[in-house]
Design a protein around this motif. Structure first.
Motif, PDB file in Angstrom:
ATOM      1  N   GLN A  33       7.707   4.592  49.422  1.00  0.00           N
ATOM      2  CA  GLN A  33       8.640   4.173  48.371  1.00  0.00           C
ATOM      3  C   GLN A  33       7.952   3.732  47.086  1.00  0.00           C
ATOM      4  OE1 GLN A  33      12.164   4.151  48.540  1.00  0.00           O
ATOM      5  NE2 GLN A  33      11.751   5.435  50.314  1.00  0.00           N
ATOM      6  N   SER A  34       6.701   3.252  47.181  1.00  0.00           N
ATOM      7  CA  SER A  34       6.005   2.743  46.002  1.00  0.00           C
ATOM      8  C   SER A  34       5.222   3.830  45.252  1.00  0.00           C
ATOM      9  CB  SER A  34       5.054   1.613  46.394  1.00  0.00           C
ATOM     10  OG  SER A  34       4.055   2.114  47.253  1.00  0.00           O
ATOM     11  N   MET A  35       5.291   5.068  45.728  1.00  0.00           N
ATOM     12  CA  MET A  35       4.556   6.159  45.091  1.00  0.00           C
ATOM     13  C   MET A  35       5.062   6.367  43.661  1.00  0.00           C
ATOM     14  SD  MET A  35       4.266  10.190  46.122  1.00  0.00           S
ATOM     15  CE  MET A  35       5.852  10.666  45.497  1.00  0.00           C
ATOM     16  N   LYS A  36       4.104   6.551  42.735  1.00  0.00           N
ATOM     17  CA  LYS A  36       4.450   6.835  41.344  1.00  0.00           C
ATOM     18  C   LYS A  36       3.914   8.202  40.982  1.00  0.00           C
ATOM     19  CE  LYS A  36       4.830   2.634  38.687  1.00  0.00           C
ATOM     20  NZ  LYS A  36       4.203   1.789  37.683  1.00  0.00           N
ATOM     21  N   LEU A  37       4.807   9.094  40.535  1.00  0.00           N
ATOM     22  CA  LEU A  37       4.365  10.389  40.041  1.00  0.00           C
ATOM     23  C   LEU A  37       4.143  10.281  38.547  1.00  0.00           C
ATOM     24  CD1 LEU A  37       6.492  13.138  41.825  1.00  0.00           C
ATOM     25  CD2 LEU A  37       4.070  12.689  42.056  1.00  0.00           C
ATOM     26  N   LEU A  38       2.984  10.745  38.084  1.00  0.00           N
ATOM     27  CA  LEU A  38       2.663  10.742  36.665  1.00  0.00           C
ATOM     28  C   LEU A  38       2.615  12.182  36.161  1.00  0.00           C
ATOM     29  CD1 LEU A  38      -0.194   8.069  36.718  1.00  0.00           C
ATOM     30  CD2 LEU A  38       2.224   7.721  36.211  1.00  0.00           C
ATOM     31  N   VAL A  39       2.853  12.348  34.863  1.00  0.00           N
ATOM     32  CA  VAL A  39       2.909  13.682  34.275  1.00  0.00           C
ATOM     33  C   VAL A  39       1.740  13.863  33.313  1.00  0.00           C
ATOM     34  CG1 VAL A  39       4.323  15.266  32.906  1.00  0.00           C
ATOM     35  CG2 VAL A  39       5.422  13.645  34.428  1.00  0.00           C
TER      36      VAL A  39
END
Length: 198
Positions: A33-39
């Motif tokens: 749940q804490s995963m952050k996808l960056l672009v």
């Protein structure tokens, strides 16, 4: 002002979906749940952990398109559609450079021609293959109009500061008005509860 900064200022949350998956390590938001996808600037996503692992030693190729990138070029996604993300960032960047106003032109036609030229550059950046040529045109324009660009940027900053000040004053005025209204209501309620003498 960067798009992310403007979004944070307006409390626009970053976009995420419960189906998000990092294309590199295959981590899923469903399990993490804490995963952050960056672009990246080339609009490919990586989770924050993969960005750190891939770029901690310095510039490295994007795992998808192999464009050389740096860690600080990755950012949080704001829009669901990455083409919208791309367009908003291009337009924000162009607005910082092409910031002339109607008053800077002799006629409305000249101003409209200028706006059309800027829109053409935006479209060429979005859909064209001649990004190198567009970058050359932008850099040339910056060199030729540097003092006017800086003057208009500082004018815009002053206007934003003034707008922010007015908005703050308006919030305080409304808050004070509300507090006064609540005092009146409390006073009326107190008078209503007081025993009446005959």
């Amino acid at each position: 002002m960067s798009v992310l900064h403007a979004a944070k200022k307006q409390d626009i949350p970053e976009f995420f979906s419960k189906d998000d998956t990092c294309p590199e390590c295959r981590s899923e938001r469903y399990l993490n749940q804490s995963m952050k996808l960056l672009v990246s600037p080339c609009y490919h996503e990586l989770c924050e952990a993969c960005v750190h692992r891939t770029f901690e030693a310095g510039p490295a190729p994007c795992p998808v398109c192999h464009r050389i990138l740096r860690m600080n070029e990755y950012y949080q996604r704001i829009f669901e559609d990455l083409t919208v993300e791309n367009e908003v960032r291009i337009r924000a960047r162009m607005a910082m450079t092409y910031n002339k106003r109607e008053g800077d032109f002799k006629s409305l036609k000249d101003y409209n021609d200028y706006l059309e030229m800027v829109e053409d550059l935006v479209v060429r950046q979005l859909y064209g293959d001649d990004t190198g040529e567009v970058e050359y045109v932008i850099e040339k324009y910056k060199r030729e109009n540097n003092s006017l660009i800086e003057k208009n940027q500082s004018k815009q900053q002053r206007e934003e500061n003034l707008h922010s000040l007015y908005a703050k004053e308006e919030r305080l005025r409304k808050q004070k008005q509300r507090e006064e209204y609540l005092k009146i209501l409390e006073e009326e309620e107190r008078e209503r509860r007081m025993p009446r003498t005959a």
